[in-house]
Write a protein that holds these residues in place. Structure first.
Motif, PDB file in Angstrom:
ATOM      1  N   LYS A 122      33.725  36.953  64.872  1.00 17.56           N
ATOM      2  CA  LYS A 122      32.455  37.426  65.422  1.00 17.56           C
ATOM      3  C   LYS A 122      32.230  38.892  65.069  1.00 17.56           C
ATOM      4  O   LYS A 122      31.136  39.276  64.619  1.00 17.56           O
ATOM      5  N   GLN A 123      33.252  39.717  65.244  1.00 19.00           N
ATOM      6  CA  GLN A 123      33.082  41.152  65.027  1.00 19.00           C
ATOM      7  C   GLN A 123      32.904  41.504  63.556  1.00 19.00           C
ATOM      8  O   GLN A 123      32.218  42.471  63.226  1.00 19.00           O
ATOM      9  N   TYR A 124      33.511  40.725  62.678  1.00 19.30           N
ATOM     10  CA  TYR A 124      33.448  41.038  61.254  1.00 19.30           C
ATOM     11  C   TYR A 124      32.451  40.168  60.485  1.00 19.30           C
ATOM     12  O   TYR A 124      32.336  40.291  59.266  1.00 19.30           O
ATOM     13  N   GLY A 125      31.757  39.294  61.185  1.00 18.11           N
ATOM     14  CA  GLY A 125      30.690  38.546  60.554  1.00 18.11           C
ATOM     15  C   GLY A 125      31.121  37.327  59.764  1.00 18.11           C
ATOM     16  O   GLY A 125      30.382  36.862  58.883  1.00 18.11           O
ATOM     17  N   TYR A 126      32.303  36.775  60.068  1.00 19.40           N
ATOM     18  CA  TYR A 126      32.761  35.557  59.406  1.00 19.40           C
ATOM     19  C   TYR A 126      32.425  34.338  60.262  1.00 19.40           C
ATOM     20  O   TYR A 126      32.551  34.377  61.488  1.00 19.40           O
ATOM     21  N   GLU A 127      32.064  33.256  59.596  1.00 17.37           N
ATOM     22  CA  GLU A 127      31.794  32.017  60.318  1.00 17.37           C
ATOM     23  C   GLU A 127      33.102  31.446  60.855  1.00 17.37           C
ATOM     24  O   GLU A 127      34.064  31.287  60.105  1.00 17.37           O
ATOM     25  N   PHE A 128      33.124  31.141  62.127  1.00 12.50           N
ATOM     26  CA  PHE A 128      34.325  30.574  62.744  1.00 12.50           C
ATOM     27  C   PHE A 128      34.299  29.052  62.687  1.00 12.50           C
ATOM     28  O   PHE A 128      35.261  28.415  62.279  1.00 12.50           O
ATOM     29  N   GLY A 129      33.192  28.472  63.070  1.00  7.05           N
ATOM     30  CA  GLY A 129      33.053  27.021  62.999  1.00  7.05           C
ATOM     31  C   GLY A 129      33.882  26.299  64.035  1.00  7.05           C
ATOM     32  O   GLY A 129      34.527  26.892  64.906  1.00  7.05           O
ATOM     33  N   THR A 130      33.897  24.993  63.916  1.00  5.66           N
ATOM     34  CA  THR A 130      34.649  24.162  64.841  1.00  5.66           C
ATOM     35  C   THR A 130      36.087  24.014  64.357  1.00  5.66           C
ATOM     36  O   THR A 130      36.434  24.359  63.222  1.00  5.66           O
ATOM     37  N   PHE A 131      36.913  23.467  65.220  1.00  5.68           N
ATOM     38  CA  PHE A 131      38.302  23.167  64.852  1.00  5.68           C
ATOM     39  C   PHE A 131      38.332  22.276  63.606  1.00  5.68           C
ATOM     40  O   PHE A 131      39.073  22.540  62.646  1.00  5.68           O
ATOM     41  N   THR A 132      37.515  21.245  63.593  1.00  9.10           N
ATOM     42  CA  THR A 132      37.458  20.343  62.442  1.00  9.10           C
ATOM     43  C   THR A 132      36.986  21.076  61.197  1.00  9.10           C
ATOM     44  O   THR A 132      37.530  20.881  60.093  1.00  9.10           O
ATOM     45  N   ASP A 133      35.970  21.931  61.335  1.00  7.81           N
ATOM     46  CA  ASP A 133      35.481  22.719  60.198  1.00  7.81           C
ATOM     47  C   ASP A 133      36.612  23.507  59.547  1.00  7.81           C
ATOM     48  O   ASP A 133      36.754  23.524  58.315  1.00  7.81           O
ATOM     49  N   ARG A 134      37.401  24.184  60.373  1.00  6.43           N
ATOM     50  CA  ARG A 134      38.411  25.079  59.822  1.00  6.43           C
ATOM     51  C   ARG A 134      39.484  24.311  59.053  1.00  6.43           C
ATOM     52  O   ARG A 134      39.991  24.797  58.029  1.00  6.43           O
ATOM     53  N   PHE A 135      39.829  23.121  59.507  1.00 10.14           N
ATOM     54  CA  PHE A 135      40.843  22.359  58.781  1.00 10.14           C
ATOM     55  C   PHE A 135      40.266  21.676  57.547  1.00 10.14           C
ATOM     56  O   PHE A 135      40.962  21.519  56.535  1.00 10.14           O
ATOM     57  N   GLU A 136      38.988  21.303  57.581  1.00 10.27           N
ATOM     58  CA  GLU A 136      38.349  20.813  56.361  1.00 10.27           C
ATOM     59  C   GLU A 136      38.324  21.912  55.307  1.00 10.27           C
ATOM     60  O   GLU A 136      38.587  21.670  54.116  1.00 10.27           O
ATOM     61  N   ARG A 137      38.016  23.140  55.737  1.00  9.72           N
ATOM     62  CA  ARG A 137      37.961  24.257  54.811  1.00  9.72           C
ATOM     63  C   ARG A 137      39.348  24.561  54.238  1.00  9.72           C
ATOM     64  O   ARG A 137      39.481  24.858  53.039  1.00  9.72           O
ATOM     65  N   LEU A 138      40.384  24.493  55.080  1.00  7.53           N
ATOM     66  CA  LEU A 138      41.739  24.750  54.596  1.00  7.53           C
ATOM     67  C   LEU A 138      42.151  23.709  53.564  1.00  7.53           C
ATOM     68  O   LEU A 138      42.732  24.036  52.521  1.00  7.53           O
ATOM     69  N   ASP A 139      41.853  22.451  53.827  1.00  9.90           N
ATOM     70  CA  ASP A 139      42.188  21.390  52.880  1.00  9.90           C
ATOM     71  C   ASP A 139      41.483  21.613  51.542  1.00  9.90           C
ATOM     72  O   ASP A 139      42.097  21.530  50.470  1.00  9.90           O
ATOM     73  N   GLU A 140      40.185  21.921  51.595  1.00 11.57           N
ATOM     74  CA  GLU A 140      39.453  22.196  50.362  1.00 11.57           C
ATOM     75  C   GLU A 140      40.032  23.401  49.628  1.00 11.57           C
ATOM     76  O   GLU A 140      40.185  23.376  48.396  1.00 11.57           O
ATOM     77  N   SER A 141      40.330  24.451  50.365  1.00  9.70           N
ATOM     78  CA  SER A 141      40.845  25.665  49.733  1.00  9.70           C
ATOM     79  C   SER A 141      42.136  25.395  48.974  1.00  9.70           C
ATOM     80  O   SER A 141      42.330  25.872  47.845  1.00  9.70           O
ATOM     81  N   LEU A 142      43.027  24.634  49.575  1.00 12.40           N
ATOM     82  CA  LEU A 142      44.302  24.367  48.914  1.00 12.40           C
ATOM     83  C   LEU A 142      44.138  23.449  47.709  1.00 12.40           C
ATOM     84  O   LEU A 142      44.957  23.500  46.773  1.00 12.40           O
TER      85      LEU A 142
END
Length: 327
Positions: A122-142
């Motif tokens: 929030k303070q640095y302007g990054y999207e946090f998203g949902t728990f599911t969002d963050r793990f989908e993003r991690l899977d894609e990133s790897l």
């Protein structure tokens, strides 16, 4: 990659001026290197976690810090514990860790996790998203990062990330290790089983047997030999040649977190100290040996937040714990 004994740099809110910050960091990591630690870790946060009355929340940027350590050390591996996947484009992260590997002569480890601290986002302007969002993003990133670390040029078009024939040079090896950190038995452990060389398990000690069973199951689901995935546990250590002083350090640290051990019930005390090891060297060694390593964890990463910057403490911890992980 082998990480049997790791040192996570503790808090950076030193009383010294900012100009003295990096000499203090470098001195600790050089001491860890001399004491036989396999890897030095720096947290990926934008400010120090808040404690009551703490006005100095200094926290250096992780990859700039690791880059400074690359040329100040010779043998010790260097990693974030762990990179928040939400803070960086995955192709850029692959470039950053590969550059660190070149600068250090092949000593970089990519430590990565899904991200968890909403206030920073929030303070640095990054999207946090949902728990599911963050793990989908991690899977894609790897799916992007892992091939880039091997010298491939991936093209990927996903929900969260897109790259086209992404080049990753310079590199000096095709087997830069990946460490995944976290405690999620379904998502984190499944991602670790697919992509990681090392899993740093975040949990209370009482949960370790269940966590290891879950990890076995995730590896079995994809046909991976569980013995090929190294594991470690992050321990908060209060060690001193004077046991009373060590216990006072633990008491004062917990008091700063709002927990008064002198007033706590047995259940409250157990919960507050579940990841802590306290006492003289023999006491700490016995606690870690019986409570962690005996359960099947391969290694220990320690945080000496109460007195790590004091000269000699990192060496004392290394001298105490290295024989346990070499046994």
């Amino acid at each position: 990659m082998t990480i049997r004994l790791g040192y996570q740099l503790p808090k950076f809110a030193y009383s010294a001026p900012a100009a003295d910050l990096f000499p203090t960091i470098i001195a600790q990591v050089r001491e860890a290197e001399s004491a036989g630690f396999d890897c030095a870790f720096v947290a990926d946060h934008f400010f120090q976690m808040a404690t009551p009355g703490d006005s100095n929340r200094s926290m250096p940027e992780v990859y700039t810090t690791l880059g400074s350590l690359a040329t100040a050390t010779e043998k010790i591996q260097l990693s974030a514990l762990v990179t928040s996947n939400t803070f960086r484009n995955p192709a850029l992260l692959a470039k950053a860790v590969s550059t660190l590997d070149v600068a250090s002569g092949g000593r970089a480890v990519l430590g990565i996790g899904a991200g968890w601290y909403e206030l920073e986002h929030k303070q640095y302007g990054y999207e946090f998203g949902t728990f599911t969002d963050r793990f989908e993003r991690l899977d894609e990133s790897l799916q992007i990062i892992a091939p880039m670390l091997r010298g491939e040029r991936p093209t990927f078009d996903g929900k969260w990330n897109r790259v086209e024939s992404a080049i990753n040079e310079p590199r000096i090896r095709n087997d830069l290790p990946i460490l995944v950190g976290g405690g999620g038995e379904r998502k984190t452990f499944a991602i670790a089983a697919r992509f990681a060389d090392h899993l740093s398990i975040a949990c209370g000690i009482s949960e370790l047997p269940r966590k290891l069973d879950a990890l076995d199951a995730r590896c079995a689901e994809i046909g991976r030999d569980r013995s090929t995935l190294e594991t470690s546990f992050l321990a908060f250590v209060f060690i001193d040649e004077n046991g009373d002083h060590a216990r006072q350090l633990q008491h004062d640290f917990l008091l700063s977190q709002g927990v008064d051990l002198t007033q706590a019930s047995d259940a409250e005390r157990a919960a507050a100290t579940d990841r802590m090891f306290c006492g003289v060297p023999d006491e700490v060694a016995e606690q870690i040996s019986t409570r962690v390593l005996a359960q099947g964890i391969d290694g220990i990463i320690i945080n000496l937040g109460a007195n790590g910057p004091r000269p000699g403490i990192v060496e004392l911890a290394g001298r105490t714990l290295r024989p346990l992980v070499d046994a």
